[in-house]
Design a protein around this motif. Structure first.
Motif, short mmCIF file in Angstrom:
data_model
loop_
_atom_site.label_atom_id
_atom_site.label_comp_id
_atom_site.label_asym_id
_atom_site.label_seq_id
_atom_site.Cartn_x
_atom_site.Cartn_y
_atom_site.Cartn_z
N PRO A 6 1.03 -1.10 0.02
CA PRO A 6 0.03 0.26 -0.41
C PRO A 6 1.07 1.64 0.20
N PRO A 7 0.69 2.49 -1.02
CA PRO A 7 1.25 3.37 -0.66
C PRO A 7 1.22 4.33 0.06
N SER A 8 2.35 5.03 1.04
CA SER A 8 1.32 5.95 2.05
C SER A 8 1.40 7.45 1.65
N VAL A 9 1.98 7.82 0.34
CA VAL A 9 1.58 9.49 0.21
C VAL A 9 1.17 9.26 -1.25
N LEU A 10 -0.19 9.67 -1.25
CA LEU A 10 -0.54 10.28 -3.24
C LEU A 10 -0.49 11.90 -3.76
N PHE A 11 -0.02 11.19 -4.59
CA PHE A 11 -0.09 12.84 -4.92
C PHE A 11 -0.82 13.21 -6.35
N ALA A 12 -1.23 14.01 -7.15
CA ALA A 12 -2.53 14.60 -6.82
C ALA A 12 -2.22 16.06 -7.66
N ALA A 13 -1.90 15.75 -9.02
CA ALA A 13 -2.69 17.28 -9.54
C ALA A 13 -2.51 17.08 -10.82
N VAL A 14 -3.86 18.47 -10.99
CA VAL A 14 -4.12 18.00 -13.22
C VAL A 14 -3.48 19.25 -14.47
N ASP A 15 -3.74 20.50 -13.17
CA ASP A 15 -2.49 21.15 -14.64
C ASP A 15 -1.03 21.18 -14.81
N PRO A 16 -0.92 21.72 -16.03
CA PRO A 16 0.42 21.40 -16.56
C PRO A 16 1.29 21.78 -14.97
N GLY A 17 1.03 23.15 -14.70
CA GLY A 17 2.02 23.72 -13.71
C GLY A 17 2.17 22.71 -12.55
N ALA A 37 2.58 7.18 -4.53
CA ALA A 37 1.43 7.10 -5.90
C ALA A 37 1.44 8.25 -6.13
N ILE A 38 0.77 8.07 -7.58
CA ILE A 38 0.33 9.42 -8.74
C ILE A 38 -1.63 9.41 -8.93
N LEU A 39 -2.24 10.01 -8.86
CA LEU A 39 -3.79 9.76 -9.03
C LEU A 39 -3.62 9.35 -10.28
N ASP A 40 -3.81 8.84 -10.84
CA ASP A 40 -3.93 8.63 -12.37
C ASP A 40 -4.68 9.36 -13.50
N HIS A 41 -4.87 10.74 -13.18
CA HIS A 41 -5.53 11.70 -13.52
C HIS A 41 -5.08 13.21 -13.86
N GLY A 42 -5.84 13.35 -14.84
CA GLY A 42 -4.89 15.15 -15.07
C GLY A 42 -3.94 14.84 -16.01
N PHE A 43 -3.50 16.13 -15.90
CA PHE A 43 -2.04 16.49 -16.49
C PHE A 43 -0.79 14.99 -16.26
N LEU A 44 -0.85 15.53 -14.25
CA LEU A 44 0.61 14.20 -13.83
C LEU A 44 -0.21 13.09 -13.89
N LEU A 80 -7.98 25.45 -11.65
CA LEU A 80 -8.67 26.17 -11.22
C LEU A 80 -9.80 25.79 -11.75
N ALA A 81 -10.28 24.85 -12.97
CA ALA A 81 -11.56 24.24 -13.13
C ALA A 81 -11.97 22.20 -12.37
N ASP A 82 -10.10 21.70 -12.05
CA ASP A 82 -10.43 20.00 -11.68
C ASP A 82 -10.46 20.47 -10.58
N HIS A 83 -11.14 20.15 -9.69
CA HIS A 83 -11.49 19.88 -8.43
C HIS A 83 -11.10 18.94 -7.59
N LEU A 84 -11.12 18.34 -7.62
CA LEU A 84 -10.43 16.58 -7.56
C LEU A 84 -9.29 16.05 -6.24
N PRO A 85 -8.33 17.16 -7.05
CA PRO A 85 -7.56 16.80 -6.08
C PRO A 85 -7.55 17.92 -4.50
N LEU A 86 -8.42 18.86 -4.71
CA LEU A 86 -8.90 19.74 -3.29
C LEU A 86 -9.78 18.61 -2.59
N ALA A 87 -10.41 17.67 -3.44
CA ALA A 87 -11.74 16.76 -2.44
C ALA A 87 -10.93 15.89 -2.08
#
Length: 368
Positions: A6-17, A37-44, A80-87
């Protein structure tokens, strides 16, 4: 990559920056043996490397998903548009898990933490790039307790790339581009999809007061007298429609040489350029770190945050069309100056953040 533990740390980012800022930290943590682990979503998700575990986004309750994945800490970038990481960050905090937010640009420090319409989200660590970002975040009401100056991990390799950008290498890149071949100058223009993101008039929330069409028209018009001596390399944003951008360029170029750069990274071209123009992109800051003449063209600007984002000693800022000719003439005549020392701080950012995040994850997991 097979999930062996099980991964300990989740990294999540949608936008390029945000993805560019977070990816080096995830890679550093994984390289040190950390469970990342990274969230397989968006630019990341689209740009993560093979050493990182990928987790498909939750299709139900985010909190239950975090628990099922064995997450001990969440590190995210805002969108700005995708709020999944904040959720996911809000759910992690409600579970008592530590949360780190990595900032990637000098604007909207507070707004980023409430973009989903919820109350101000205060992460355990809000990692900002420098003292300017910290002071501006404080002024916007971000609590001092969460702010930590770490440098910009997305710029960690810039100091090395600057040192490697010798005159022969810059000349070779220009030859491969077919632009700015001496004695012609190479001017880089950093594109942004302004009309798509902030609209074309004041009816759109976030309206800047201008669009990329206004800016490119202004620049091309002012460069016409130099058409025989310069080439304009247009660096598209990842969200730009290249067909539309090409049509815009052809309608505005007049006698100018140049074109849209398609097969080279923006940083590569900025390193090779003689001078750099744009709007509010972070690539303007990168050019400033290289001590190149830089100008931010934002004619008709109605947003203070976009002015503050680029305001640095040595960066020309144009917010009034009538002042543009004088400002552009000064920019074209300017030479380089002594390089700022900020690159050193950015170079240390991935290791600093990886260590900080690993410590938080271990503490939450009962290992420290």
């Amino acid at each position: 990559m097979t999930l062996s533990a099980p991964p300990s740390v989740l990294f999540a980012a949608v936008d390029p920056g945000g993805a560019a800022a977070i990816l080096p930290v995830a890679q550093m943590l994984a390289g040190r043996g950390g469970r990342a682990a990274i969230l397989d979503h968006g630019f990341l998700g689209r740009n993560a490397t093979d050493e990182l575990i990928r987790l498909a986004p939750p299709d139900g309750d985010p909190g239950a998903w975090l628990e099922a994945c064995g997450i001990s800490c969440v590190c995210f970038g805002t969108s700005l548009a995708d709020h999944l990481p904040l959720a996911l960050a809000r759910s992690a905090q409600s579970l008592g898990l530590p949360v780190v937010c990595i900032l990637d640009n000098w604007m909207n420090y507070r707004v980023r933490l409430e973009m989903d319409g919820g109350p101000l989200f205060v992460p355990d660590v809000y990692a900002v790039m420098d003292d300017k970002a910290r002071d501006e975040a404080l002024a916007e009401g971000v609590p001092a307790s969460c702010l930590q100056v770490t440098g910009h991990p997305g710029l960690a390799g810039l100091a090395r790339e600057i040192s490697e950008a010798t005159a022969p290498r810059r000349r070779d890149l220009r030859m491969r581009l077919g632009l700015g071949v001496p004695p012609r100058q190479l001017i880089a223009f950093i594109g942004e999809p302004v009309a798509r993101d902030q609209g074309t008039d004041s009816r759109t929330p976030g309206w800047r007061g201008y669009t990329e069409r206004d800016v490119l028209a202004l620049l091309c018009g002012q460069l016409q007298p130099m058409a025989g001596t310069v080439d304009l390399a247009i660096l598209p944003h990842p969200r730009d429609d290249l067909v539309e951008l090409e049509a815009l360029w052809q309608s505005l170029r007049g006698n100018l040489g140049g074109g849209i750069v398609r097969d080279f990274g923006g940083r590569q071209v900025v390193l090779a350029a003689d001078r750099v123009a744009g709007m509010a992109s972070i690539l303007l800051y990168e050019a400033w770190l290289q001590a190149k003449p830089v100008i931010s063209l934002q004619p008709g600007l109605v947003r203070d945050d976009l002015a503050a984002a680029v305001r640095r000693p040595g960066i020309g800022l144009v917010t009034r069309r009538d002042l543009a000719p004088e400002a552009i003439a000064g920019w074209l005549a300017a030479g380089q100056w002594e390089k700022p020392a900020d690159c050193l701080r950015h170079g240390a950012a991935p290791a600093l953040l990886a260590e900080l995040i690993q410590h938080l994850a271990e503490r939450a997991h009962g290992e420290a």
